[in-house]
Design an enzyme around this catalytic site. Structure first.
Site, short mmCIF file in Angstrom:
data_model
loop_
_atom_site.label_atom_id
_atom_site.label_comp_id
_atom_site.label_asym_id
_atom_site.label_seq_id
_atom_site.Cartn_x
_atom_site.Cartn_y
_atom_site.Cartn_z
N ASP A 1 47.16 50.54 40.92
CA ASP A 1 46.41 49.41 40.91
C ASP A 1 44.97 49.58 40.47
O ASP A 1 44.54 50.73 40.64
CB ASP A 1 46.61 48.60 42.23
CG ASP A 1 45.76 47.08 41.91
OD1 ASP A 1 46.33 46.28 41.32
OD2 ASP A 1 44.95 46.93 42.75
N SER A 2 44.30 48.44 40.23
CA SER A 2 42.81 48.75 39.97
C SER A 2 41.81 48.97 40.95
O SER A 2 40.94 49.34 41.12
CB SER A 2 42.10 47.68 39.07
OG SER A 2 42.24 46.36 39.77
N CYS B 1 49.24 46.00 39.18
CA CYS B 1 47.84 45.32 38.73
C CYS B 1 48.45 44.43 37.58
O CYS B 1 48.98 45.00 36.46
CB CYS B 1 47.01 46.44 38.05
SG CYS B 1 45.54 45.74 37.46
N GLU C 1 37.20 43.72 46.85
CA GLU C 1 36.64 45.03 46.84
C GLU C 1 35.48 45.19 47.61
O GLU C 1 35.42 46.22 47.98
CB GLU C 1 36.45 45.54 45.50
CG GLU C 1 37.79 45.53 44.44
CD GLU C 1 38.71 46.76 44.88
OE1 GLU C 1 38.24 47.53 45.54
OE2 GLU C 1 39.90 46.74 44.72
N CYS D 1 46.91 38.10 40.20
CA CYS D 1 46.10 39.08 40.22
C CYS D 1 46.43 39.71 41.79
O CYS D 1 46.32 38.80 42.60
CB CYS D 1 44.61 39.26 40.17
SG CYS D 1 43.66 40.73 40.57
N HIS E 1 44.89 41.25 43.83
CA HIS E 1 43.93 40.84 44.76
C HIS E 1 43.60 39.71 45.26
O HIS E 1 43.51 39.37 46.50
CB HIS E 1 42.59 41.18 44.25
CG HIS E 1 42.15 42.82 43.66
ND1 HIS E 1 42.85 43.26 42.76
CD2 HIS E 1 41.32 43.65 44.38
CE1 HIS E 1 42.08 44.72 42.95
NE2 HIS E 1 41.37 44.87 43.81
#
Length: 271
Positions: A12-13, A76, A155, A187, A189
């Site tokens: 993942d990012s 991701c 993040e 996403c 996240h």
């Protein structure tokens, strides 16, 4: 974990893919997982396709040279939209993205055929969700919205903070008058902001996270290929790597996902 141990790789990012890790752990409890979160280059959504592709392939290089993979999950959405086929050409194990599983779940959940998709700028621009959804059902009304402020909130470790709600609500305002009954969190996240998104959208909107469907697809493929570990005596050892701060990575995992883990910093030489 020795080099011969077969593992599931998940990339993942940043920390968002840990939502997929948690679901894979639940559905495939005896499998060993190796996770890489590229927090040094996060968010991917504002990157060029060339950058996203290079970052993704560099992570794949690390995973394939360091571990023996039985499957690879691209957790991701942006990387899935940009580099899924490139990765499939590079490795000789099943590669699962998160877009098609999420689209299938949304079509099944929607009763009025009006589906919203929120994601990074790059994911929305790619049109990957729109293509996946219309392949499944041609007459859908689809509304797509980029929410570039969401990944930095996660993040930075602020996903649970009360003062984040007005930011989320403002970002989602364009969706309020479209009568959607289903919203894809496009996403990985975004599920970490779920309480704020649910509050903003109201009870009439079903939120779709692709994690459950992605883990289900992974399990199905591994059963077909007879690579699924079914021995309850197995005690899987998971490994976590990040290109950014291991301390922040651990903190977010603990606060948002109740995962206690140790993360190791890795510098990807090519990037």
């Amino acid at each position: 974990m020795n080099r011969e141990t077969k593992v599931i790789g998940i990339l993942d990012s940043g920390v968002g893919g840990l939502t997929v890790v948690r679901e894979v752990m639940r559905q495939l409890p005896y499998e060993r997982i190796v996770y890489f979160g590229d927090t040094a280059h996060c968010p991917y959504g504002s990157r060029t396709p060339e950058e996203v592709r290079q970052f993704t392939l560099d992570i794949v290089d690390f995973l394939t040279t360091s571990f023996s993979l039985k499957a690879l999950v691209m957790a991701c959405n942006t990387a899935t939209a940009v580099a899924l086929e490139d990765v499939r050409q590079k490795v000789d194990v099943p590669v699962i993205g998160v877009i098609h599983p999420g689209a299938r779940s949304a079509v099944q959940a929607s009763t009025n055929g009006r589906i919203g998709v929120i994601g990074t700028e790059r994911t929305v621009q790619s049109g990957a969700y729109r293509r996946a959804l219309t392949r499944l059902k041609a007459d859908l009304h689809i509304v797509s919205l980029a929410c570039p402020s969401f990944v930095p909130l996660v993040e930075s470790g602020r996903a649970e903070a009360d003062d984040v709600f007005p930011i989320v609500q403002q970002a989602l305002t364009p969706l309020f008058n479209d009568d959607i009954d289903t919203l894809i969190l496009g996403c990985t996240h975004y599920p970490l902001l779920r309480k704020h998104i649910a509050r903003a959208m109201g009870d009439g909107v079903t939120l779709i996270s692709s994690a459950t469907e992605t883990a289900r697809e992974l399990k199905s493929i591994m059963l077909q290929q007879n690579t699924l570990t079914l021995d309850p005596s197995e005690r899987p050892e998971h490994r976590y790597f990040t290109s950014g701060s291991p301390r922040l990575f651990r903190q977010i995992a603990a606060s948002c996902l109740q995962l206690t883990l140790d993360a190791k910093h890795v510098h990807l030489e090519k990037v």
